[in-house]
Design an enzyme around this catalytic site. Structure first.
Site, short mmCIF file in Angstrom:
data_model
loop_
_atom_site.label_atom_id
_atom_site.label_comp_id
_atom_site.label_asym_id
_atom_site.label_seq_id
_atom_site.Cartn_x
_atom_site.Cartn_y
_atom_site.Cartn_z
N LYS A 1 0.82 -1.21 0.00
CA LYS A 1 0.00 0.00 0.00
C LYS A 1 0.85 1.26 0.00
O LYS A 1 0.50 2.25 -0.64
CB LYS A 1 -0.94 0.00 1.20
CG LYS A 1 -2.04 -1.05 1.10
CD LYS A 1 -3.01 -0.97 2.27
CE LYS A 1 -4.13 -1.98 2.13
NZ LYS A 1 -5.09 -1.90 3.26
N LYS B 1 -12.76 -4.14 -2.84
CA LYS B 1 -13.42 -2.84 -2.82
C LYS B 1 -12.54 -1.78 -3.47
O LYS B 1 -13.04 -0.80 -4.02
CB LYS B 1 -13.69 -2.41 -1.38
CG LYS B 1 -14.59 -3.29 -0.58
CD LYS B 1 -14.66 -2.80 0.86
CE LYS B 1 -15.51 -3.71 1.72
NZ LYS B 1 -15.53 -3.25 3.13
N LYS C 1 -7.95 -11.07 -6.27
CA LYS C 1 -9.06 -11.17 -5.34
C LYS C 1 -10.09 -10.08 -5.60
O LYS C 1 -9.74 -8.95 -5.94
CB LYS C 1 -8.54 -11.05 -3.91
CG LYS C 1 -9.58 -11.30 -2.83
CD LYS C 1 -8.94 -11.19 -1.45
CE LYS C 1 -9.98 -11.37 -0.36
NZ LYS C 1 -9.38 -11.23 0.99
#
Length: 403
Positions: free
Chosen positions: A172, A270, A267
């Site tokens: 991230k 969101k 995967k």
């Protein structure tokens, strides 16, 4: 947490060992300064009960499970099939605490106007999916102040090197860039550990991407127990022994990893930029139909499970299996002679039929703000009773002046 949460002794050998598990109960031994063993449960037996023969009070003691989800974006099919659907079964057997981790939602830039709304929406979806407030405590993380207090106490015992090794932080922070990364992105695994250890949890449902974080929580519990527990705590007037219960990972069977509709190797998420990549639980019928119609497939003849060269095929068949309630064998037999043109409408109908009752219930709950507020308030009250007791012990064991 998945908590959909993610944690603990971390290291690469742990993930590789855990990936191949198929047995119902397996053990992993870890050499640790603090640990005396680690068991991973892929299918945990029901709560242990105290029998009249060995308990003077004949009280049934249920094992405790905690887990949560961030209120960022819409709850999608991956969240539902990978976690929430399993929680519905768990609440009937275990003492369960499910919460919306709004404090975790601010580790990256976010919309302040949307946070409160997204939190309420997520709570309503929990309940609409079948979480029963009479069986489980449903609450908002920030409504129980002990989460933040324990995080600070745990931070003092967390080596910075442990956090620097976290894979999700590396990924991230690389995407966001150093100038846009706050300290919270590095330290959020400590908050996650606080979320779990506050409640003396026996098990934590974890997905594939959450194992490392749970391993961190376990190591941190063992470290604090070693540094401050036992005789050291007793000398300060405490009960002695372990301060924290060391939680075990509970890995759900099927549905732990639902993949993207646009890439069978990624995967469902969101955070994916394209809404086409996921089925949101509140998507209208026409949107679901359009997404399935346009989802990525392949040019192989027939349909089959478990072919590594056909990740999209395996994913779509698995989704159909889960929402239809059929066995893998029945789905394989039903679909082996179908092509994509005949299978996609079948999958679309199954998804719409499965999600429709959830959508109806969601609208009912969302429109009754008094009911939703009462559920969250009662859930926070019950959670606080447990959390405050744990926090009091930690303050005492770490030598603070008692309040």
């Amino acid at each position: 947490m998945s908590l959909l949460y993610s944690h603990i002794h971390y290291l690469s050998d742990f993930s590789s060992k855990l990936n191949g598990f198929a047995s119902k109960s397996v053990r992993i031994r870890q050499n640790s300064k603090y640990s005396n063993g680690f068991r991973c449960y892929c299918d945990v037996s029901p709560s242990q009960q105290t029998s009249p023969e060995n308990s003077p009070t004949s009280v049934t003691v249920k094992k405790r499970i905690v887990s949560g989800v961030q209120p960022t974006g819409s709850v999608h099919l991956g969240n539902y099939l990978g976690a929430i659907k399993n929680w519905i079964d768990l609440q009937n057997t275990y003492e369960t605490l499910f919460f919306i981790v709004d404090l975790h939602a601010i580790t990256l830039p976010y919309d302040t106007k949307e946070l409160s709304k997204a939190t309420r929406d997520t709570a309503a979806i929990y309940l609409a999916c079948g979480i029963d407030a009479s069986k489980a405590s449903v609450f908002v993380q920030s409504h129980v102040h002990a989460h933040v207090e324990l995080m600070w106490l745990l931070s003092s015992a967390t080596p910075i090197g442990w956090l620097n090794r976290m894979i999700q932080f590396k990924e991230k922070s690389r995407k966001a860039g150093d100038e846009n990364v706050g300290v919270a992105l590095l330290t959020y695994p400590v908050l996650m550990a606080s979320d779990i250890l506050l409640y003396q949890s026996d098990f934590v449902p974890v997905g594939e991407d959450q194992k490392q974080h749970l391993e961190l929580t376990r190591e941190l519990a063992e470290r604090v127990n070693y540094l401050y527990g036992g005789r050291k705590w007793k000398k300060l007037g405490g009960r002695g022994g372990s301060i924290f219960k060391v939680p075990e990972p509970l890995i759900p069977p099927a549905g732990a990893r639902v993949m993207s509709l646009t890439d069978g190797l990624s995967k469902m998420s969101k955070s994916a930029p394209s809404d086409q990549s996921r089925i949101n639980l509140l998507d209208p019928k026409d949107v679901i139909a359009n997404k399935i119609k346009r989802c990525k497939t392949d040019s192989f003849p027939a349909l089959e499970f478990d072919n590594p060269e056909r990740p999209e095929c395996n994913n779509l068949l698995s989704v159909y299996q889960l929402v239809s309630g059929k066995t893998k064998e029945d789905v394989a037999k039903e679909c082996q002679g179908l092509n994509w043109g005949s299978f996609k409408p079948l999958l679309t109908d199954a998804l719409i039929e499965h999600l429709y009752p959830i959508q109806v219930r969601y609208e009912e709950i969302h429109s009754d703000s008094a009911y939703l507020d009462s559920v969250l308030e009662e859930g926070a009250r019950k959670a606080s009773e447990i959390a405050d007791a744990t926090l009091k012990n930690v303050y005492q064991a770490m030598g603070f002046l008692r309040r």
